[in-house]
Design a protein around this motif. Sequence first.
Motif, PDB file in Angstrom:
ATOM      1  N   ALA A 191      -2.820   7.878   2.041  1.00 38.94           N
ATOM      2  CA  ALA A 191      -3.807   6.855   2.370  1.00 38.94           C
ATOM      3  C   ALA A 191      -3.423   6.076   3.618  1.00 38.94           C
ATOM      4  CB  ALA A 191      -3.984   5.901   1.189  1.00 38.94           C
ATOM      5  N   SER A 192      -2.142   6.025   3.927  1.00 39.55           N
ATOM      6  CA  SER A 192      -1.708   5.245   5.087  1.00 39.55           C
ATOM      7  C   SER A 192      -2.214   5.839   6.395  1.00 39.55           C
ATOM      8  CB  SER A 192      -0.174   5.120   5.112  1.00 39.55           C
ATOM      9  OG  SER A 192       0.464   6.324   5.501  1.00 39.55           O
ATOM     10  N   TRP A 193      -2.523   7.121   6.402  1.00 38.70           N
ATOM     11  CA  TRP A 193      -3.097   7.736   7.606  1.00 38.70           C
ATOM     12  C   TRP A 193      -4.539   7.288   7.803  1.00 38.70           C
ATOM     13  CZ3 TRP A 193      -0.117   9.850  11.070  1.00 38.70           C
ATOM     14  CH2 TRP A 193       1.113  10.401  10.678  1.00 38.70           C
ATOM     15  N   ASN A 194      -5.246   7.028   6.719  1.00 42.18           N
ATOM     16  CA  ASN A 194      -6.629   6.565   6.809  1.00 42.18           C
ATOM     17  C   ASN A 194      -6.725   5.057   6.958  1.00 42.18           C
ATOM     18  OD1 ASN A 194      -7.589   9.221   6.376  1.00 42.18           O
ATOM     19  ND2 ASN A 194      -7.395   8.976   4.154  1.00 42.18           N
ATOM     20  N   GLN A 195      -5.673   4.347   6.549  1.00 44.21           N
ATOM     21  CA  GLN A 195      -5.663   2.882   6.626  1.00 44.21           C
ATOM     22  C   GLN A 195      -4.351   2.391   7.234  1.00 44.21           C
ATOM     23  OE1 GLN A 195      -6.383   2.320   2.337  1.00 44.21           O
ATOM     24  NE2 GLN A 195      -8.368   1.453   2.851  1.00 44.21           N
ATOM     25  N   GLU A 206      -0.130  -4.220   7.546  1.00 39.91           N
ATOM     26  CA  GLU A 206      -0.271  -5.621   7.166  1.00 39.91           C
ATOM     27  C   GLU A 206       0.313  -5.903   5.790  1.00 39.91           C
ATOM     28  OE1 GLU A 206      -3.754  -9.068   6.922  1.00 39.91           O
ATOM     29  OE2 GLU A 206      -4.309  -6.960   7.108  1.00 39.91           O
ATOM     30  N   LEU A 237      -3.674   0.224   9.657  1.00 39.78           N
ATOM     31  CA  LEU A 237      -3.556  -1.213   9.914  1.00 39.78           C
ATOM     32  C   LEU A 237      -3.364  -1.989   8.627  1.00 39.78           C
ATOM     33  CD1 LEU A 237      -6.243  -1.685  12.708  1.00 39.78           C
ATOM     34  CD2 LEU A 237      -3.821  -1.120  12.920  1.00 39.78           C
ATOM     35  N   LEU A 238      -4.121  -1.630   7.609  1.00 34.86           N
ATOM     36  CA  LEU A 238      -3.949  -2.275   6.305  1.00 34.86           C
ATOM     37  C   LEU A 238      -2.540  -2.021   5.777  1.00 34.86           C
ATOM     38  CD1 LEU A 238      -5.130  -3.720   3.781  1.00 34.86           C
ATOM     39  CD2 LEU A 238      -5.704  -1.442   2.918  1.00 34.86           C
ATOM     40  N   THR A 239      -2.056  -0.788   5.923  1.00 35.06           N
ATOM     41  CA  THR A 239      -0.710  -0.458   5.455  1.00 35.06           C
ATOM     42  C   THR A 239       0.335  -1.293   6.180  1.00 35.06           C
ATOM     43  OG1 THR A 239      -1.401   1.808   4.936  1.00 35.06           O
ATOM     44  CG2 THR A 239       0.962   1.412   5.182  1.00 35.06           C
ATOM     45  N   GLN A 268       0.914  -1.141   0.000  1.00 35.62           N
ATOM     46  CA  GLN A 268       0.000   0.000   0.000  1.00 35.62           C
ATOM     47  C   GLN A 268       0.946   1.181   0.000  1.00 35.62           C
ATOM     48  OE1 GLN A 268      -1.670   3.025  -0.023  1.00 35.62           O
ATOM     49  NE2 GLN A 268      -1.187   3.058   2.169  1.00 35.62           N
ATOM     50  N   TYR A 297       2.900   4.611   6.566  1.00 36.07           N
ATOM     51  CA  TYR A 297       3.570   3.987   5.430  1.00 36.07           C
ATOM     52  C   TYR A 297       5.066   3.856   5.692  1.00 36.07           C
ATOM     53  CZ  TYR A 297       5.882   3.725   0.881  1.00 36.07           C
ATOM     54  OH  TYR A 297       6.712   3.386  -0.160  1.00 36.07           O
TER      55      TYR A 297
END
Length: 327
Positions: free
Chosen positions: A90-94, A100, A96-98, A85, A151
């Motif tokens: 976008a890493s601030w909004n996601q 992972e 945990l996904l980032t 990612q 990120y």
Amino acid sequence: MKTCLITGVTGQDGAYLAQLLLQKGYRVVGLLRRSASSDIVGERMRWLGILDDVELIDGNLTDISSLIRVMQNVQPDEVYNLGAQSFVAASWNQPLLTGEVTGMGAVNVLEAARITGLKARVYQASSSEMFGLIQEPQQSEKTPFYPRSPYAAAKLYAHWMTVNYRESFGMHASSGILFNHESPLRGIEFVTRKVTDGVARIKLGLAKELPLGNLEAKRDWGHARDYVRAMWLMLQQDTPDDYVIATGRTTSIREFCRIAFAHAGLNYEDHVVTNPKFLRPAEVDVLHGDATKARQRLGWQPETSLEDMAAEMVEADLARHRARLGK
């Protein structure tokens, strides 16, 4: 014939790397995450004219079982982990996904290569964003890291795990600490592409202004085509290591705007406006790379200037919009 496996093959770097390795006679296999729309999956490779030459295989960085299966089936000589990612905002909004995908995903690649017992050489895509709040005016492999986004923190975890796998298991695993690198294949969400697309829209009468965030942020921008060549060179070395890849020239977003707009005969000051919604919670003000080690050990140096890269990107976006308009 050597076989390579590229994660993130549908991205900017993956497409250019696939093109380079095909030119060198490799069998190129790309890991494909089956969540993207099928009609745009190969857009970048199609742009380069290589889509039919790359073998795409299902897998996911977050599913180590799929990576083990892919490694066993493909038997790669070289593995390039470019999947992530990768959009900082976008890493601030996601976060945990980032973490992972960008962080743990890299460890899954390393672990899959270790478990399968392959002797594959592994490349990890590290990032200049790891330097963040810079501790030295020009950043080299010895500069302390200070990540300023989810990120960057995820990339730093992946980077140090690559070092640990190299030192603990004797793996030929190298990291490229790549500074910003752009091209006509850059995603539209990244600032350089946002600028060149904006130039094209304004030139063709499709827009009048271009909203941006912090115009004073400075980056060391190079061309992705040059940077993937450095990735390949790292895996050709007898000894794995980490390398900063950069041009050594730092330029503000404002200056990039001036260059890009001027190529189209426009004055950026007539069109660029600042919008607070594009500001980051924690800004990285300056990044300026020192690629001395890469020049000396890899024989690498950039071949495309910032001005030529900006011109190539503007022309590509003009061509895209003209095609959509039927001109």
